[in-house]
Design a protein around this motif. Structure first.
Motif, PDB file in Angstrom:
ATOM      1  N   PHE A  51       0.848  -1.193   0.000  1.00 58.22           N
ATOM      2  CA  PHE A  51       0.000   0.000   0.000  1.00 58.22           C
ATOM      3  C   PHE A  51       0.880   1.239   0.000  1.00 58.22           C
ATOM      4  CE2 PHE A  51      -3.072   2.814   2.528  1.00 58.22           C
ATOM      5  CZ  PHE A  51      -3.711   3.241   1.379  1.00 58.22           C
ATOM      6  N   VAL A  52       0.563   2.173  -0.879  1.00 58.80           N
ATOM      7  CA  VAL A  52       1.473   3.284  -1.150  1.00 58.80           C
ATOM      8  C   VAL A  52       1.496   4.344  -0.050  1.00 58.80           C
ATOM      9  CG1 VAL A  52       1.389   3.003  -3.644  1.00 58.80           C
ATOM     10  CG2 VAL A  52      -0.323   4.444  -2.498  1.00 58.80           C
ATOM     11  N   VAL A  53       0.607   4.228   0.931  1.00 58.58           N
ATOM     12  CA  VAL A  53       0.585   5.170   2.054  1.00 58.58           C
ATOM     13  C   VAL A  53       1.036   4.438   3.304  1.00 58.58           C
ATOM     14  CG1 VAL A  53      -0.818   6.753   3.427  1.00 58.58           C
ATOM     15  CG2 VAL A  53      -1.338   6.410   0.995  1.00 58.58           C
ATOM     16  N   THR A  54       2.119   4.870   3.901  1.00 56.82           N
ATOM     17  CA  THR A  54       2.572   4.272   5.149  1.00 56.82           C
ATOM     18  C   THR A  54       1.801   4.869   6.317  1.00 56.82           C
ATOM     19  OG1 THR A  54       4.279   5.930   5.565  1.00 56.82           O
ATOM     20  CG2 THR A  54       4.886   4.050   4.163  1.00 56.82           C
TER      21      THR A  54
ATOM     22  N   VAL B 181      -6.267  -0.242   6.464  1.00 57.18           N
ATOM     23  CA  VAL B 181      -5.534  -1.377   5.921  1.00 57.18           C
ATOM     24  C   VAL B 181      -6.420  -2.618   5.850  1.00 57.18           C
ATOM     25  CG1 VAL B 181      -3.695  -3.023   6.494  1.00 57.18           C
ATOM     26  CG2 VAL B 181      -3.223  -0.573   6.516  1.00 57.18           C
ATOM     27  N   ALA B 182      -7.226  -2.830   6.893  1.00 61.55           N
ATOM     28  CA  ALA B 182      -8.112  -3.995   6.906  1.00 61.55           C
ATOM     29  C   ALA B 182      -9.150  -3.930   5.799  1.00 61.55           C
ATOM     30  CB  ALA B 182      -8.801  -4.111   8.262  1.00 61.55           C
ATOM     31  N   ALA B 183      -9.504  -2.718   5.392  1.00 62.57           N
ATOM     32  CA  ALA B 183     -10.535  -2.549   4.367  1.00 62.57           C
ATOM     33  C   ALA B 183     -10.012  -2.737   2.951  1.00 62.57           C
ATOM     34  CB  ALA B 183     -11.160  -1.160   4.498  1.00 62.57           C
ATOM     35  N   LEU B 184      -8.711  -2.657   2.748  1.00 59.49           N
ATOM     36  CA  LEU B 184      -8.155  -2.664   1.395  1.00 59.49           C
ATOM     37  C   LEU B 184      -8.459  -3.943   0.624  1.00 59.49           C
ATOM     38  CD1 LEU B 184      -4.631  -1.084   2.044  1.00 59.49           C
ATOM     39  CD2 LEU B 184      -6.670   0.037   1.124  1.00 59.49           C
ATOM     40  N   SER B 185      -8.578  -5.063   1.327  1.00 62.60           N
ATOM     41  CA  SER B 185      -8.798  -6.329   0.635  1.00 62.60           C
ATOM     42  C   SER B 185     -10.156  -6.378  -0.057  1.00 62.60           C
ATOM     43  CB  SER B 185      -8.678  -7.495   1.618  1.00 62.60           C
ATOM     44  OG  SER B 185      -9.655  -7.396   2.644  1.00 62.60           O
ATOM     45  N   SER B 186     -11.086  -5.514   0.349  1.00 66.13           N
ATOM     46  CA  SER B 186     -12.402  -5.518  -0.281  1.00 66.13           C
ATOM     47  C   SER B 186     -12.337  -5.046  -1.726  1.00 66.13           C
ATOM     48  CB  SER B 186     -13.364  -4.620   0.505  1.00 66.13           C
ATOM     49  OG  SER B 186     -13.608  -5.144   1.787  1.00 66.13           O
ATOM     50  N   TYR B 187     -11.384  -4.161  -2.027  1.00 61.49           N
ATOM     51  CA  TYR B 187     -11.247  -3.620  -3.382  1.00 61.49           C
ATOM     52  C   TYR B 187      -9.771  -3.603  -3.766  1.00 61.49           C
ATOM     53  CZ  TYR B 187     -16.129  -2.599  -2.903  1.00 61.49           C
ATOM     54  OH  TYR B 187     -17.475  -2.748  -2.723  1.00 61.49           O
TER      55      TYR B 187
ATOM     56  N   TRP C 286     -25.569   1.628  12.112  1.00 66.79           N
ATOM     57  CA  TRP C 286     -24.641   2.099  13.139  1.00 66.79           C
ATOM     58  C   TRP C 286     -23.274   1.418  13.052  1.00 66.79           C
ATOM     59  CZ3 TRP C 286     -29.756   0.815  14.011  1.00 66.79           C
ATOM     60  CH2 TRP C 286     -30.620   1.888  14.277  1.00 66.79           C
ATOM     61  N   LEU C 287     -23.197   0.297  12.343  1.00 63.82           N
ATOM     62  CA  LEU C 287     -21.896  -0.348  12.163  1.00 63.82           C
ATOM     63  C   LEU C 287     -20.880   0.610  11.543  1.00 63.82           C
ATOM     64  CD1 LEU C 287     -22.746  -3.928  10.819  1.00 63.82           C
ATOM     65  CD2 LEU C 287     -21.503  -3.371  12.908  1.00 63.82           C
ATOM     66  N   VAL C 288     -21.342   1.527  10.701  1.00 63.14           N
ATOM     67  CA  VAL C 288     -20.436   2.434  10.001  1.00 63.14           C
ATOM     68  C   VAL C 288     -19.814   3.440  10.958  1.00 63.14           C
ATOM     69  CG1 VAL C 288     -20.219   4.048   8.060  1.00 63.14           C
ATOM     70  CG2 VAL C 288     -21.803   2.134   7.907  1.00 63.14           C
ATOM     71  N   GLU C 289     -20.443   3.665  12.103  1.00 64.03           N
ATOM     72  CA  GLU C 289     -19.881   4.625  13.057  1.00 64.03           C
ATOM     73  C   GLU C 289     -19.265   3.958  14.283  1.00 64.03           C
ATOM     74  OE1 GLU C 289     -23.302   6.485  15.709  1.00 64.03           O
ATOM     75  OE2 GLU C 289     -23.918   6.484  13.602  1.00 64.03           O
ATOM     76  N   THR C 290     -19.261   2.611  14.297  1.00 67.51           N
ATOM     77  CA  THR C 290     -18.679   1.913  15.443  1.00 67.51           C
ATOM     78  C   THR C 290     -17.551   0.963  15.073  1.00 67.51           C
ATOM     79  OG1 THR C 290     -20.389   0.197  15.292  1.00 67.51           O
ATOM     80  CG2 THR C 290     -20.813   2.040  16.782  1.00 67.51           C
ATOM     81  N   ASP C 291     -17.391   0.635  13.807  1.00 68.57           N
ATOM     82  CA  ASP C 291     -16.355  -0.294  13.349  1.00 68.57           C
ATOM     83  C   ASP C 291     -15.518   0.408  12.286  1.00 68.57           C
ATOM     84  OD1 ASP C 291     -14.942  -2.314  11.829  1.00 68.57           O
ATOM     85  OD2 ASP C 291     -16.235  -3.816  12.755  1.00 68.57           O
ATOM     86  N   ALA C 292     -14.253   0.687  12.616  1.00 67.21           N
ATOM     87  CA  ALA C 292     -13.402   1.469  11.710  1.00 67.21           C
ATOM     88  C   ALA C 292     -13.226   0.793  10.360  1.00 67.21           C
ATOM     89  CB  ALA C 292     -12.035   1.718  12.368  1.00 67.21           C
ATOM     90  N   ALA C 293     -13.039  -0.532  10.357  1.00 66.52           N
ATOM     91  CA  ALA C 293     -12.848  -1.236   9.090  1.00 66.52           C
ATOM     92  C   ALA C 293     -14.100  -1.164   8.234  1.00 66.52           C
ATOM     93  CB  ALA C 293     -12.447  -2.689   9.336  1.00 66.52           C
ATOM     94  N   VAL C 294     -15.283  -1.274   8.855  1.00 60.25           N
ATOM     95  CA  VAL C 294     -16.533  -1.157   8.111  1.00 60.25           C
ATOM     96  C   VAL C 294     -16.665   0.245   7.530  1.00 60.25           C
ATOM     97  CG1 VAL C 294     -19.052  -1.141   8.313  1.00 60.25           C
ATOM     98  CG2 VAL C 294     -17.733  -2.962   9.397  1.00 60.25           C
ATOM     99  N   ALA C 295     -16.338   1.256   8.327  1.00 64.75           N
ATOM    100  CA  ALA C 295     -16.427   2.636   7.847  1.00 64.75           C
ATOM    101  C   ALA C 295     -15.550   2.836   6.608  1.00 64.75           C
ATOM    102  CB  ALA C 295     -16.017   3.601   8.960  1.00 64.75           C
ATOM    103  N   TRP C 296     -14.300   2.368   6.674  1.00 63.69           N
ATOM    104  CA  TRP C 296     -13.399   2.505   5.535  1.00 63.69           C
ATOM    105  C   TRP C 296     -13.905   1.694   4.347  1.00 63.69           C
ATOM    106  CZ3 TRP C 296     -10.263   6.299   5.026  1.00 63.69           C
ATOM    107  CH2 TRP C 296      -9.606   6.875   6.122  1.00 63.69           C
TER     108      TRP C 296
ATOM    109  N   THR D  96     -16.989   1.094   3.497  1.00 64.94           N
ATOM    110  CA  THR D  96     -18.077   1.781   2.804  1.00 64.94           C
ATOM    111  C   THR D  96     -17.529   2.904   1.928  1.00 64.94           C
ATOM    112  OG1 THR D  96     -18.489   3.340   4.633  1.00 64.94           O
ATOM    113  CG2 THR D  96     -19.727   1.258   4.639  1.00 64.94           C
ATOM    114  N   ALA D  97     -16.482   3.576   2.398  1.00 61.48           N
ATOM    115  CA  ALA D  97     -15.880   4.635   1.587  1.00 61.48           C
ATOM    116  C   ALA D  97     -15.242   4.060   0.333  1.00 61.48           C
ATOM    117  CB  ALA D  97     -14.851   5.398   2.416  1.00 61.48           C
ATOM    118  N   LEU D  98     -14.548   2.934   0.482  1.00 62.29           N
ATOM    119  CA  LEU D  98     -13.933   2.292  -0.686  1.00 62.29           C
ATOM    120  C   LEU D  98     -14.984   1.714  -1.630  1.00 62.29           C
ATOM    121  CD1 LEU D  98     -10.904   0.553   1.065  1.00 62.29           C
ATOM    122  CD2 LEU D  98     -10.802   2.440  -0.573  1.00 62.29           C
ATOM    123  N   TRP D  99     -16.104   1.257  -1.067  1.00 66.27           N
ATOM    124  CA  TRP D  99     -17.211   0.798  -1.915  1.00 66.27           C
ATOM    125  C   TRP D  99     -17.676   1.924  -2.819  1.00 66.27           C
ATOM    126  CZ3 TRP D  99     -22.199   2.954  -1.480  1.00 66.27           C
ATOM    127  CH2 TRP D  99     -23.155   2.390  -2.329  1.00 66.27           C
TER     128      TRP D  99
END
Length: 352
Positions: free
Chosen positions: A152-155, A176-182, A269-279, A281-284
């Motif tokens: 991933f190009v951002v450290t 980082v956990a969200a990257l595998s979705s896309y 509410w998952l989007v505001e309580t789970d950081a990986a889920v929030a990320w 949805t943004a990547l989606w």
């Protein structure tokens, strides 16, 4: 149709001081201890640490909360001896379509282990984070995912430089956990294009959240389209903007949830309580939605259409074509700063 609304009031995560519970007696033969708990470290759901002779697994984001605190850490049993050595885990391989009860542990195709947080019919552990959490084998197994997986190009240091005042909810580990979705995100094209896409995504995210400060809308609107056959089962007022790109409207929660294998329509509410889920949805949105534009933001960056087209796809109906040049400039300025941090150039077509 524009999906972005006025930024929300931050849902600051404030957790009362933890009280260390009496530790239950463990089995006669203890597992090896994992890495010791550190009070200053940030732990996200599924991460493990050892403390007071026990291994513990974080249920969700936590910092400065002593293992043993109710509803934060799950006791994995007594431990003693060395940290895990690889190669000795015997948990079964994950199989799509197989039913897994809560607590089941599997080895996924990427070599990592996952524990079922909710019973499910074999959902993909790297996508369905409502159902699965990463799991570190107490008897060995794979090493934890690297801090900067897949190149991933951002450290993490660059991420911190971009967002020095961010809310603790928006963790680098969650991104980082969200990257595998896309997997095509920030991995397509030349090194310059990859860095430009990452900078473009994070610049728009920065604008939407005030520098990753806000989690939910400040002035929450009612975004319930009752013409949809599934309606608004979480309540008409509960589809307000959340997360890095402020996901809103019941139909967007439904579409994102379906794509990610998450129950977002019934549990937004998952989007505001789970950081990986929030990320995620943004990547989606970034990788699959055109919004008021003509292409996805991902395609805008990898085809050379330019940063301006990412703005059009996110909020172009309100900002582009002279609609709000100040907002457009805010996004462009952030993008120019971020490409500099990543050591590349901004490219052409910055405005819409």
């Amino acid at each position: 149709m524009s999906r972005v609304r006025v930024l929300a009031a931050t849902l600051m995560i404030t957790i009362a001081g933890a009280v260390v519970a009496m530790l239950p007696a463990g089995p006669a033969t203890a597992a090896d201890c994992v890495t010791p708990w550190q009070s200053s470290a940030v732990y996200t759901g599924g991460m493990t640490a050892s403390y007071n002779g026990h291994n513990w697994r974080a249920k969700w984001w936590t910092q400065n909360e002593t293992p043993g605190a109710a509803d934060v850490w799950a006791d994995q049993g007594t431990c003693g001896g060395s940290t895990p050595s690889p190669g000795t885990c015997t948990y079964p391989n994950w199989t799509a379509g197989t039913w897994y009860d809560t607590g089941a542990i599997v080895r996924y195709t990427n070599g990592n282990y996952y524990i079922a947080e909710h019973g499910n019919p074999g959902y993909d552990p790297t996508i369905s984070t409502w159902y699965w959490d990463p799991y570190a084998c107490s008897g060995g197994g794979t090493t934890p995912p690297p801090t900067n997986p897949g190149g991933f190009v951002v450290t993490e240091a660059q991420f911190t430089q971009m967002f020095p005042s961010r809310n603790g909810f928006y963790t680098y580990q969650g991104l980082v956990a969200a990257l595998s979705s896309y997997p095509a995100f920030a991995t397509t094209g030349t090194d310059t294009v990859r860095r430009q896409e990452a900078a473009a995504f994070l610049a728009n995210v920065s604008h939407e959240t005030g520098g990753l400060v806000y989690i939910t809308e400040i002035n929450r609107g009612t975004y319930c389209d009752l013409s949809q056959p599934y309606g608004c089962p979480a309540g008409a007022a509960n589809y307000y903007g959340r997360g890095p790109i402020q996901l809103s409207w019941n139909f967007n929660y439904k579409a994102a949830g379906d794509a990610l294998g998450l129950p977002l329509l019934t549990n937004p509410w998952l989007v505001e309580t789970d950081a990986a889920v929030a990320w995620r949805t943004a990547l989606w949105y970034w990788n699959t939605q055109t919004g008021p534009g003509t292409m996805t933001p991902h395609n805008a960056m990898v085809t050379g259409a330019g940063f301006g087209e990412t703005i059009r796809s996110i909020n172009g109906s309100l900002e582009c074509n002279g609609g709000n040049p100040g907002q457009v400039q805010s996004r462009v300025t952030a993008y120019q700063q971020f490409v500099q941090i990543l050591g590349t150039t901004a490219g052409a077509n910055l405005y819409c």
